[in-house]
Design an enzyme around this catalytic site. Structure first.
Site, PDB file in Angstrom:
ATOM      1  N   PHE A  24       0.866  -1.186   0.000  1.00 15.19           N
ATOM      2  CA  PHE A  24       0.000   0.000   0.000  1.00 15.19           C
ATOM      3  C   PHE A  24       0.896   1.227   0.000  1.00 15.19           C
ATOM      4  O   PHE A  24       1.729   1.391   0.888  1.00 15.19           O
ATOM      5  CB  PHE A  24      -0.929   0.027   1.219  1.00 15.19           C
ATOM      6  CG  PHE A  24      -1.901   1.174   1.147  1.00 15.19           C
ATOM      7  CD1 PHE A  24      -3.079   1.067   0.417  1.00 15.19           C
ATOM      8  CD2 PHE A  24      -1.621   2.383   1.765  1.00 15.19           C
ATOM      9  CE1 PHE A  24      -3.959   2.138   0.313  1.00 15.19           C
ATOM     10  CE2 PHE A  24      -2.495   3.459   1.667  1.00 15.19           C
ATOM     11  CZ  PHE A  24      -3.674   3.337   0.934  1.00 15.19           C
TER      12      PHE A  24
ATOM     13  N   LYS B 153       2.726   9.582   8.723  1.00 12.91           N
ATOM     14  CA  LYS B 153       2.001   9.153   9.923  1.00 12.91           C
ATOM     15  C   LYS B 153       2.510   9.710  11.257  1.00 12.91           C
ATOM     16  O   LYS B 153       2.069  10.754  11.705  1.00 12.91           O
ATOM     17  CB  LYS B 153       1.927   7.635   9.948  1.00 12.91           C
ATOM     18  CG  LYS B 153       1.002   7.097   8.839  1.00 12.91           C
ATOM     19  CD  LYS B 153       0.680   5.662   9.030  1.00 12.91           C
ATOM     20  CE  LYS B 153      -0.197   5.076   7.938  1.00 12.91           C
ATOM     21  NZ  LYS B 153      -1.617   5.394   8.066  1.00 12.91           N
TER      22      LYS B 153
ATOM     23  N   ASP C 211       9.283   2.549   1.672  1.00 15.91           N
ATOM     24  CA  ASP C 211       8.135   3.310   2.163  1.00 15.91           C
ATOM     25  C   ASP C 211       7.971   2.976   3.638  1.00 15.91           C
ATOM     26  O   ASP C 211       7.463   1.908   3.999  1.00 15.91           O
ATOM     27  CB  ASP C 211       6.899   2.905   1.352  1.00 15.91           C
ATOM     28  CG  ASP C 211       5.613   3.555   1.870  1.00 15.91           C
ATOM     29  OD1 ASP C 211       5.632   4.118   2.987  1.00 15.91           O
ATOM     30  OD2 ASP C 211       4.598   3.476   1.159  1.00 15.91           O
TER      31      ASP C 211
HETATM   32  C1  LIG Z   1       3.032   2.266   3.897  1.00 20.08           C
HETATM   33  C2  LIG Z   1       2.110   3.378   3.557  1.00 20.08           C
HETATM   34  N1  LIG Z   1       2.431   4.205   2.550  1.00 20.08           N
HETATM   35  C3  LIG Z   1       1.646   5.241   2.212  1.00 20.08           C
HETATM   36  C4  LIG Z   1       0.458   5.482   2.882  1.00 20.08           C
HETATM   37  C5  LIG Z   1      -0.399   6.646   2.481  1.00 20.08           C
HETATM   38  O1  LIG Z   1      -0.309   7.639   3.445  1.00 20.08           O
HETATM   39  P1  LIG Z   1      -1.409   8.821   3.486  1.00 20.08           P
HETATM   40  O2  LIG Z   1      -2.713   8.199   3.856  1.00 20.08           O
HETATM   41  O3  LIG Z   1      -0.878   9.762   4.527  1.00 20.08           O
HETATM   42  O4  LIG Z   1      -1.428   9.426   2.130  1.00 20.08           O
HETATM   43  C6  LIG Z   1       0.083   4.634   3.933  1.00 20.08           C
HETATM   44  C7  LIG Z   1      -1.179   4.858   4.648  1.00 20.08           C
HETATM   45  O5  LIG Z   1      -1.714   3.985   5.297  1.00 20.08           O
HETATM   46  C8  LIG Z   1       0.934   3.560   4.281  1.00 20.08           C
HETATM   47  O6  LIG Z   1       0.623   2.719   5.268  1.00 20.08           O
END
Ligand SMILES: Cc1ncc(COP(=O)(O)O)c(C=O)c1O
Length: 401
Positions: A138, A252, A223
Site C-alpha cells: 500500500f 504518519k 516506504d
Molecule cells: C506504507 C504506507 N504508505 C503510504 C500510505 C499513504 O499515506 P497517506 O494516507 O498519509 O497518504 C500509507 C497509509 O496507510 C501507508 O501505510
C-alpha cells in the site's frame, strides 16, 4: 452534538468513501480516547499508527500552540527555522540525506517516484521509466501511488492507471530478479506491509532488492510511512535488516497528528532535483514541523524506540499465550508495536465491532486480520487489558481444540 447528529451531517455532506465505525471521538489523552457519550476507550490503533507519542502529549500540544501563535504559514518561497531544523534532525537520524516535506504519505511517495525518475534522467538514462513494487503493498491513493499499490482490486474502479509499475510477489527473489531490468527507475517496498496485513519482508528479499538495484542502476525506495520513527522497535524498520535504501519516505507518526510527510534521499539522488521540479504550498509549514520536532524530542527523551521493541514483544507473547487453545487464530505476527492477529475466517470486522463495544479500538486491516498498533507510550497494564479483551472476543470464534 451527539453521535446521531454528527452522523446525520456526515451522511448527507461528506463523500461516502469511509466505512466508519459508529463512534465519534471528542477527546484523547495518552493511549485513551473518549466518545460523545463520555465512554472511555483504550486506543490500540493510534489513528492508524500516527499517535505514537499518545494523544495530547503536553510537549506536542505546547509546540503547536506556541508556533501557531507566532507564525503559521508563509509558503515555501521563504525559509523558516522549524523546517530547516527538522530536515537536519531527520538527516541526523538516518545518518544521510536531504529532505522534501509533504503533507501526507502518498505525497511523500509521489516525491520519491518523481525523484527516482529525475535521478535516472540526471545520469543520462532516458529510457528508464519502470517501477517494481510488491503485491499486497500500500503506497497511497493518488493515481500514481494507487498504481504503485499492489492490490489490483483497488485499481479496477479507476483504470486506466499509470502503466509503468510491475508487481512481484513479496519475498520472491526470483520474480524480483526477472522484474528489475535496465529500464527500472526504482524498486519501492515496505519493509513491513502494514495495510497488506502486517506482512514482513524477509532479509533475503531486501538484500536481493538492494543488489538488483545496484547492478541495474535503479533507486531502492523504502516506504516507511507506517513503520518509521520507532513503531517497529528501531527508528526505521530497515534497521532490523542489513540493507539501506536510497530514498525513504515517512509520514504518519512524524507530525503527532498534524499532516506532514517526508521524502529523504541520499545526497547524490536528492541533488537530481532542481528548483521548479517539485513543490507544495503547505508542505513543511512551521506548525507541523514544530509538532514533528516535539514528537522526535519525546520519542528520544522517553526512550520510546526501545519501549516499542519491549512492549511489542510483550503484546505478541501475551496474545499468543492468551489465544493458544483457540482455533480462531491462524497466526500472530508483527514487528515492535505493529501486530496482526490473522484469523481462520473473515471475522475481523465483527471482532473490531465487539472490541469497540468493550472499549478497545483496533482495526480490521484485512477481512481476516485484526491490526494492533497502540501508541508507543502504552503501559504494561494497558497491554494486559487489551489482550484480555481480544482473547475474550476470540474465544467466541472457531471453537477450541
Ligand atoms: C506504507 C504506507 N504508505 C503510504 C500510505 C499513504 O499515506 P497517506 O494516507 O498519509 O497518504 C500509507 C497509509 O496507510 C501507508 O501505510
Amino acid at each position: 452534538m451527539n453521535l446521531e447528529q454528527i452522523k446525520a451531517l456526515d451522511d448527507r455532506y461528506h463523500m461516502n468513501v469511509y466505512s466508519r465505525q459508529p463512534v465519534a471521538f471528542v477527546r484523547g489523552e495518552g493511549a485513551r480516547l473518549w466518545d460523545t457519550d463520555g465512554k472511555e476507550y483504550l486506543d490500540f490503533l493510534a489513528g492508524i499508527a500516527v499517535m505514537s507519542v499518545g494523544h495530547s502529549h503536553p510537549k506536542v500540544v505546547e509546540a503547536i500552540r506556541a508556533q501557531s501563535g507566532t507564525l503559521t504559514h508563509v509558503s515555501n518561497l521563504f525559509y523558516t527555522e522549524p523546517q530547516a531544523v527538522l530536515a537536519e534532525r531527520l538527516h541526523d537520524l538516518l545518518g544521510w540525506g536531504k529532505v522534501f516535506f509533504s503533507n501526507s504519505g502518498a505525497e511523500a511517495n509521489e516525491c520519491a517516484l518523481k525523484l527516482a525518475r529525475r535521478w535516472a534522467r540526471a545520469r543520462g538514462s532516458a529510457d528508464k521509466s519502470g517501477v517494481v513494487v510488491a503485491l499486497g503493498s500500500f503506497h497511497g491513493r493518488t493515481f500514481t501511488t494507487l498504481a504503485a499499490t499492489g492490490q489490483p482490486h483497488k485499481h479496477e474502479p479507476f483504470a486506466p492507471l499509470p502503466a509503468w509499475f510491475t508487481y512481484v510477489a513479496l519475498n520472491d527473489e526470483e520474480a524480483l530478479d526477472v522484474a528489475v531490468d535496465d529500464g527500472t527507475t526504482a524498486v519501492m517496498l515496505e519493509v513491513v506491509q502494514g495495510e497488506g496485513g502486517v506482512r514482513l519482508a524477509t532479509p533475503e528479499y531486501l538484500t536481493a532488492a538492494r543488489k538488483f538495484c545496484e547492478e541495474r542502476g535503479s533507486a531502492l525506495i523504502f516506504d516507511e510511512v507506517q513503520t518509521g520513527l520507532g513503531r517497529t522497535g528501531k527508528w526505521f524498520a530497515f534497521q532490523h535488516y542489513d540493507v539501506a535504501p536510497d530514498i525513504v519516505t515517512l509520514a504518519k507518526a512524524l507530525g503527532g497528528g498534524l499532516p506532514i510527510g517526508a521524502c529523504i534521499a541520499r545526497d547524490e539522488v536528492a541533488d537530481a532535483f532542481k528548483p521548479g521540479d517539485h513543490a507544495t504550498t503547505f508542505g513543511g509549514g512551521p506548525v507541523p514541523c514544530s509538532a514533528a520536532l516535539a514528537v522526535l524530542d519525546v520519542i528520544e527523551s522517553e526512550g520510546l524506540v526501545a519501549r516499542a521493541a519491549e512492549a511489542g514483544e510483550q503484546l505478541m507473547e501475551q496474545l499468543s499465550r492468551a489465544t493458544s487453545g483457540s482455533n480462531a487464530v491462524k497466526e500472530i505476527r508483527g514487528l515492535g508495536l505493529l501486530i496482526a492477529v490473522e484469523l481462520n475466517g473473515d471475522w475481523a470486522g465483527d471482532i473490531v465491532g465487539k472490541a469497540l463495544e468493550k472499549g478497545l479500538v483496533v482495526n480490521n486491516v484485512t477481512p481476516n486480520a485484526v491490526r494492533l498498533a497502540p501508541p508507543l507510550i502504552v503501559t504494561d497494564d494497558e497491554i494486559a487489558r487489551a489482550v484480555e479483551i481480544v482473547a475474550g472476543i476470540l474465544s467466541e470464534y472457531g471453537g477450541t481444540s
